[in-house]
Design a protein around this motif. Structure first.
Motif, short mmCIF file in Angstrom:
data_model
loop_
_atom_site.label_atom_id
_atom_site.label_comp_id
_atom_site.label_asym_id
_atom_site.label_seq_id
_atom_site.Cartn_x
_atom_site.Cartn_y
_atom_site.Cartn_z
N THR A 43 0.85 -1.20 0.00
CA THR A 43 0.00 0.00 0.00
C THR A 43 0.88 1.24 0.00
O THR A 43 2.07 1.19 0.35
CB THR A 43 -0.94 0.06 1.23
N LEU A 44 0.27 2.36 -0.40
CA LEU A 44 0.93 3.66 -0.34
C LEU A 44 0.05 4.62 0.44
O LEU A 44 -1.18 4.47 0.46
CB LEU A 44 1.16 4.22 -1.75
N SER A 45 0.65 5.61 1.05
CA SER A 45 -0.14 6.58 1.81
C SER A 45 0.55 7.94 1.83
O SER A 45 1.77 8.04 1.80
CB SER A 45 -0.38 6.09 3.25
N ASN A 46 -0.29 8.97 1.84
CA ASN A 46 0.16 10.34 2.02
C ASN A 46 -1.09 11.17 2.31
O ASN A 46 -2.03 11.17 1.53
CB ASN A 46 0.87 10.86 0.75
N GLY A 75 -6.38 13.92 -13.19
CA GLY A 75 -6.06 15.16 -12.48
C GLY A 75 -5.33 14.93 -11.17
O GLY A 75 -4.84 15.90 -10.57
N THR A 76 -5.24 13.67 -10.70
CA THR A 76 -4.47 13.38 -9.49
C THR A 76 -2.99 13.66 -9.76
O THR A 76 -2.43 13.15 -10.73
CB THR A 76 -4.64 11.92 -9.05
N VAL A 77 -2.37 14.47 -8.91
CA VAL A 77 -0.97 14.84 -9.11
C VAL A 77 -0.14 14.23 -7.98
O VAL A 77 -0.44 14.41 -6.80
CB VAL A 77 -0.80 16.37 -9.12
N ILE A 78 0.89 13.49 -8.37
CA ILE A 78 1.79 12.88 -7.39
C ILE A 78 3.07 13.72 -7.34
O ILE A 78 4.07 13.40 -7.99
CB ILE A 78 2.10 11.41 -7.74
N LYS A 79 3.00 14.82 -6.61
CA LYS A 79 4.18 15.70 -6.49
C LYS A 79 5.02 15.31 -5.27
O LYS A 79 6.24 15.42 -5.29
CB LYS A 79 3.73 17.16 -6.37
N GLU A 80 4.35 14.90 -4.21
CA GLU A 80 5.04 14.64 -2.97
C GLU A 80 5.41 13.17 -2.85
O GLU A 80 4.78 12.30 -3.46
CB GLU A 80 4.15 15.04 -1.79
N LYS A 81 6.45 12.92 -2.07
CA LYS A 81 6.84 11.55 -1.82
C LYS A 81 5.79 10.87 -0.94
O LYS A 81 5.09 11.53 -0.16
CB LYS A 81 8.21 11.49 -1.14
N VAL A 82 5.67 9.55 -1.08
CA VAL A 82 4.64 8.81 -0.36
C VAL A 82 5.28 7.72 0.49
O VAL A 82 6.38 7.24 0.20
CB VAL A 82 3.62 8.19 -1.34
N LEU A 83 4.56 7.32 1.51
CA LEU A 83 5.03 6.27 2.40
C LEU A 83 4.70 4.92 1.80
O LEU A 83 3.56 4.66 1.40
CB LEU A 83 4.36 6.42 3.77
N GLY A 94 16.33 -8.02 3.64
CA GLY A 94 16.24 -6.58 3.42
C GLY A 94 15.52 -6.28 2.11
O GLY A 94 15.29 -7.17 1.29
N VAL A 95 15.17 -5.02 1.92
CA VAL A 95 14.50 -4.56 0.70
C VAL A 95 15.17 -3.28 0.24
O VAL A 95 15.34 -2.34 1.04
CB VAL A 95 12.99 -4.31 0.92
N GLN A 96 15.55 -3.25 -1.03
CA GLN A 96 16.08 -2.03 -1.62
C GLN A 96 15.02 -1.40 -2.52
O GLN A 96 14.36 -2.10 -3.30
CB GLN A 96 17.34 -2.33 -2.44
N ILE A 97 14.85 -0.10 -2.41
CA ILE A 97 13.88 0.64 -3.21
C ILE A 97 14.64 1.56 -4.16
O ILE A 97 15.49 2.35 -3.72
CB ILE A 97 12.93 1.46 -2.31
N MET A 98 14.31 1.47 -5.47
CA MET A 98 15.03 2.26 -6.48
C MET A 98 14.02 3.03 -7.33
O MET A 98 13.50 2.51 -8.33
CB MET A 98 15.87 1.33 -7.36
N PRO A 99 13.66 4.27 -6.94
CA PRO A 99 12.73 5.08 -7.73
C PRO A 99 13.36 5.51 -9.05
O PRO A 99 14.47 6.06 -9.05
CB PRO A 99 12.44 6.28 -6.82
N GLN A 100 12.65 5.29 -10.17
CA GLN A 100 13.17 5.71 -11.46
C GLN A 100 13.22 7.23 -11.58
O GLN A 100 14.02 7.78 -12.32
CB GLN A 100 12.32 5.13 -12.58
N GLY A 110 10.62 0.91 6.39
CA GLY A 110 9.21 0.90 6.76
C GLY A 110 8.65 2.28 6.98
O GLY A 110 7.43 2.46 7.08
N SER A 111 9.50 3.28 7.04
CA SER A 111 9.03 4.64 7.26
C SER A 111 9.62 5.60 6.23
O SER A 111 9.65 6.80 6.45
CB SER A 111 9.40 5.12 8.67
N ASP A 112 10.06 5.03 5.09
CA ASP A 112 10.69 5.85 4.07
C ASP A 112 9.65 6.48 3.16
O ASP A 112 8.67 5.83 2.77
CB ASP A 112 11.64 4.99 3.22
N SER A 113 9.87 7.73 2.78
CA SER A 113 9.03 8.39 1.78
C SER A 113 9.71 8.25 0.43
O SER A 113 10.91 8.53 0.29
CB SER A 113 8.84 9.86 2.14
#
Length: 451
Positions: A43-46, A75-83, A94-100, A110-113
């Motif tokens: 899930t994602l949240s913000n 029209g939904t804009v994803i400008k901000e980082k999300v949890l 472990g888990v590595q996250i690599m945003p393109q 677990g608490s990274d945006s």
């Protein structure tokens, strides 16, 4: 990631100790857990992005894809980082996250945006520290407005021919276009399942020379038309052959439309205005019951140049008319409705209606009524399209067609099974020739894939 490594090492030592006590079978189970790198939920949240926390994500374990099948609203804009919130099926290293979007590599705590404006790669390490699984996670947002309508010039009917009058009806899986050319009427047909690029020309037999093409109506698998003397003609099975129908010596002025069988109404009739002893009256014709005469026609009721459409609402049929000229030649700006063809009621008032016009076309589409085109008192084409949310009581204007569309009147509108609105013919000036082209439009959401 240091704490996660220590956690994984501790899990590994614990597993070895347990398996040494529980035997080989349990060792195999623990071995599977140590190599399990699958994500179980995501899930994602913000708080700043409305409804993001309610988005349901599908996890495709075979192809390593995480995505929301139901895209977020246009029209939904994803400008901000999300949890980013995840649970994993087994022990994990472990888990590595690599945003393109950023090119960063983040060790998930677990608490990274995370920036989800573009797809994000997730690399999950199983508890053995060796086994890995890659996922591509993507947050889908509709890129087009689902409620806007896209129109395009779709095809041409008998390109190069010049027609003075045209009417299109749908019957027996065919679109039948009746076109008058140099005073002579010809039938062009094309399959409803085709692209409408190929039209077959058919000669008509016993078709009345003075037929009013705008009156051609399909009813119960047959076609009907009246002529300028008030006679009624019918074609059945072969749309090329026409025969006169007895009408109890009624002088028919116009065909208003048809009323179809519905869930609570089983009396399908064709609706007319007839001159009876110099009085205009509503009347209907039923295949088995014959002719029935109804109320006297109000003086302001349209008798020429109107548009009509039949549809079902709340389990009952409704035949609605709008636009046109009354018996005195005055333009109207009212909509009228009936459920039996014998009694009609005015739906609109002066303050909540469309412009005075003739030649406007009416369609029932997406549970709305649309009124398109028409000529005003100065014979100018009306550019606005009007729509009604309450079955014709109140009307508002709306933007509808692209800039390369020339406004026209006296078109035929048919809604096909793929929820396209097809607009056949029409003319740009009251004394001009018919445009022998077909335009096609559809609300975007009707083209979205339905799972």
């Amino acid at each position: 990631m240091k704490n996660l490594k220590n956690y994984g090492l501790l899990v590994g030592i614990l597993s070895i100790l347990l398996t040494s006590c529980l035997g080989s079978y349990d060792y195999m189970i623990d071995e599977w857990y140590l190599k399990n790198a699958q994500i179980a939920s995501f899930t994602l949240s913000n708080d700043s992005i409305v409804d993001l926390s309610t988005v349901v994500f599908t996890i495709d374990q075979i192809n390593g894809k995480i995505f929301n099948q139901d895209s977020m609203p246009f029209g939904t804009v994803i400008k901000e980082k999300v949890l980013c919130n995840m649970t994993l099926e087994g022990y994990y290293y472990g888990v590595q996250i690599m945003p393109q979007a950023t090119g960063d590599t983040i060790n998930w705590t677990g608490s990274d945006s995370v920036d989800f404006s573009q797809p994000v790669i997730l690399k999950v390490y199983a508890a053995d520290g060796v086994t890995t699984k890659l996922y591509e996670a993507q947050l889908n947002v509709h890129q087009i407005n689902p409620d806007s309508m896209v129109w395009s010039r779709h095809s041409t009917i008998a390109e190069g021919r010049i027609f003075e009058e045209m009417k299109t009806v749908e019957i027996a899986d065919l679109y039948c276009v009746f076109a008058r050319e140099n005073g002579k009427v010809t039938l062009f047909t094309s399959s409803t399942s085709s692209t409408l690029e190929i039209w077959t020309e058919t000669m008509l037999h016993r078709f009345p020379d003075n037929a009013i093409l705008s009156s051609i109506t399909e009813h119960n698998g047959k076609l009907f038309v009246i002529d300028s003397t008030g006679k009624l003609y019918m074609a059945a099975d072969d749309w090329g052959g026409w025969n006169e129908v007895g009408n109890d010596d009624l002088t028919l002025k116009c065909i208003l439309g048809k009323i179809q069988d519905s869930y609570k109404y089983h009396n399908s009739v064709l609706c007319f205005i007839a001159d009876i002893n110099d009085t205009l009256r509503f009347c209907t014709n039923h295949p088995d019951k014959g002719w029935t005469v109804g109320d006297e026609v109000p003086e302001i009721f349209p008798v020429t140049g109107f548009g009509s459409v039949c549809y079902e609402a709340m389990y009952y049929p409704h035949l609605v008319m709008a636009s046109g000229r009354d018996r005195n030649g005055n333009l109207t700006n009212k909509a009228w409705s009936t459920m039996d063809g014998l009694t009609w009621v005015a739906l609109t008032n002066e303050n909540m209606t469309f412009k005075y016009s003739e030649g406007a076309s009416i369609a029932h589409y997406d549970n709305l009524l649309f009124l398109i085109g028409g000529f005003d008192e100065e014979e100018n084409t009306i550019d606005e399209t009007f729509f009604s949310k309450d079955n014709g009581v109140t009307w508002k204007d709306t933007l509808f067609f692209p800039t390369d569309y020339n406004s026209r009147s006296y078109s035929t509108i048919i809604v096909d099974e793929d929820k396209y609105m097809l607009l056949f013919g029409g003319k740009e000036t009251n004394n001009g020739n018919i445009l022998n082209e077909v335009w096609r439009g559809r609300i975007n959401r009707f083209g979205f894939k339905q799972d």
